[in-house]
Design an enzyme around this catalytic site. Sequence first.
Site, PDB file in Angstrom:
ATOM      1  CD  GLU A 191      -8.492   6.814   4.137  1.00 61.01           C
ATOM      2  OE1 GLU A 191      -9.133   6.630   3.080  1.00 61.01           O
ATOM      3  OE2 GLU A 191      -7.399   7.399   4.161  1.00 61.01           O
ATOM      4  CG  ASP A 195      -9.852  10.307  -6.860  1.00 61.74           C
ATOM      5  OD1 ASP A 195      -8.800  10.650  -6.311  1.00 61.74           O
ATOM      6  OD2 ASP A 195     -10.977  10.805  -6.571  1.00 61.74           O
ATOM      7  CG  HIS A 226      -1.962   1.072   1.224  1.00 58.86           C
ATOM      8  ND1 HIS A 226      -3.268   0.872   1.602  1.00 58.86           N
ATOM      9  CD2 HIS A 226      -1.895   2.388   0.910  1.00 58.86           C
ATOM     10  CE1 HIS A 226      -3.954   2.001   1.519  1.00 58.86           C
ATOM     11  NE2 HIS A 226      -3.117   2.948   1.104  1.00 58.86           N
ATOM     12  CG  HIS A 279      -7.870   3.726   0.322  1.00 60.71           C
ATOM     13  ND1 HIS A 279      -7.240   3.229  -0.775  1.00 60.71           N
ATOM     14  CD2 HIS A 279      -6.923   4.403   1.032  1.00 60.71           C
ATOM     15  CE1 HIS A 279      -5.961   3.581  -0.750  1.00 60.71           C
ATOM     16  NE2 HIS A 279      -5.736   4.297   0.335  1.00 60.71           N
TER      17      HIS A 279
HETATM   18  P1  IMP Z   1      -1.185   8.816  -6.922  1.00 58.84           P
HETATM   19  O1  IMP Z   1      -2.371   7.906  -7.066  1.00 58.84           O
HETATM   20  O2  IMP Z   1       0.110   8.191  -7.363  1.00 58.84           O
HETATM   21  O3  IMP Z   1      -1.409  10.137  -7.611  1.00 58.84           O
HETATM   22  O4  IMP Z   1      -0.974   9.075  -5.347  1.00 58.84           O
HETATM   23  C1  IMP Z   1      -1.569  10.128  -4.635  1.00 58.84           C
HETATM   24  C2  IMP Z   1      -3.061   9.938  -4.484  1.00 58.84           C
HETATM   25  O5  IMP Z   1      -3.316   8.772  -3.711  1.00 58.84           O
HETATM   26  C3  IMP Z   1      -3.765  11.055  -3.715  1.00 58.84           C
HETATM   27  O6  IMP Z   1      -4.137  12.125  -4.550  1.00 58.84           O
HETATM   28  C4  IMP Z   1      -4.989  10.353  -3.154  1.00 58.84           C
HETATM   29  O7  IMP Z   1      -6.022  10.293  -4.112  1.00 58.84           O
HETATM   30  C5  IMP Z   1      -4.501   8.939  -2.945  1.00 58.84           C
HETATM   31  N1  IMP Z   1      -4.171   8.686  -1.521  1.00 58.84           N
HETATM   32  C6  IMP Z   1      -2.976   8.727  -0.932  1.00 58.84           C
HETATM   33  N2  IMP Z   1      -3.079   8.394   0.379  1.00 58.84           N
HETATM   34  C7  IMP Z   1      -4.384   8.150   0.603  1.00 58.84           C
HETATM   35  C8  IMP Z   1      -5.124   7.751   1.749  1.00 58.84           C
HETATM   36  O8  IMP Z   1      -4.617   7.536   2.857  1.00 58.84           O
HETATM   37  N3  IMP Z   1      -6.476   7.638   1.594  1.00 58.84           N
HETATM   38  C9  IMP Z   1      -7.084   7.821   0.391  1.00 58.84           C
HETATM   39  N4  IMP Z   1      -6.415   8.159  -0.696  1.00 58.84           N
HETATM   40  C10 IMP Z   1      -5.083   8.329  -0.606  1.00 58.84           C
HETATM   41 ZN    ZN Z   2      -3.756   4.930   0.976  1.00 60.41          ZN
END
Ligand code: IMP
Ligand code: ZN
Length: 371
Positions: free
Chosen positions: A225, A163, A33, A222
Amino acid sequence: MSSTISGPAAAALNSLTPSQLKFIQMLPKAELHAHLNGSIPISVLQELAQEFAHLSDSGLTSDAIEEGIAKLRNGVVLDEIHDFFNLFPAIYALTSNPSNLRRATRAVLEQFLDGENPQCAYLELRSTPRETPEMNRRQYVQAILDEVERYPPSKTNLIVSLDRKMTGDVLRECVEIAIGLKAEGKRVVGIDLCGDPTAGDMGVLEEHLSRARAAGLGITLHIAETPANTAAETIQLLSYTPDRLGHATFLNDEAKSIVLDKKMCIEICLTSNLLCKTVSSLDAHHIRYYLQNDHPIVICTDDTLPFRTSLVGEYALLLAASPLGLGLTQDEVKRVAEMGIGATFQSRLNPPDAVRGTGQARKVETKARGG
Ligand code: IMP
Ligand code: ZN
């Protein structure tokens, strides 16, 4: 590629004896993760920001980015989880073309997998396909895979994140990209659901997750949370029969019994939960419930950049004596690490160590030669 460790993980690490530290470092660990854009080493982000400042004719945007990077460098203090999502626009501005995205990905992979004492034996990195003026979503995923596939499949593979704010069309596009690339022999092994935990309608997910599952992709979500995530939403997400769950902090009894019954592995991110203030202390952390029930868990970092942690730091939180850590014995920590290794999508859904496709095999050879 070293990263800055601070806060709870640093305190736990500093309390360990040299032999305890060695024990954690030598333990085969899986990181399952880790969000790519949340795991970029600060030094690499600063390099990208400096280049951005030279190239950009928009002083304002550069200033905003500088401010974002400074916050990350100095250590962020989050009052609640939503503060966390405001950190990403500055990072995204720096990883919005294929070349910078590849540099960032390479640095993240090195941070986890390379060096004298690698953080982990195996990494399932995840990232959300992003459309920018310089790449479409497929090119985004392909750029990351180009770096991932420099390593053998026994070391690392990619999870495509969805997302919670995505529309049905974008969800479909992202799942199709993941399925299509997997069908071509590319190293996509799963689908994740992430993003602002209070956004979106989870009903639209079902058809997309079913298609992903039918194509042989693992599913991690997720879930629960924050306290604002309703019990109804949690039960709905569980009905999509995910293989693994991110956080699963606020499960009611009904949800817990489903999770236990279906043996859904929980991805535990201790520092992330403490800093986002969804858990008040290690003592109160839901990891204790899963340990008591001998339920599969995997220890993960979530976002090493804002949370200033590492996988070794997260394991230190298991081994360190209370109140700096959970005070588990070395045998218990070893068992936790084994559970993580057993929960990879690679081991569950794909033949171990399989190198699919000659193109991939060539890339692995290139890496082995140091190319
Ligand atoms: P990416 O998917 O490589 O752009 O990583 C960053 C993205 O992961 C963020 O913009 C969030 O959408 C998601 N993200 C990172 N940490 C969390 C978390 O703890 N909960 C939910 N989404 C997360
Ligand atoms: Zn996460």
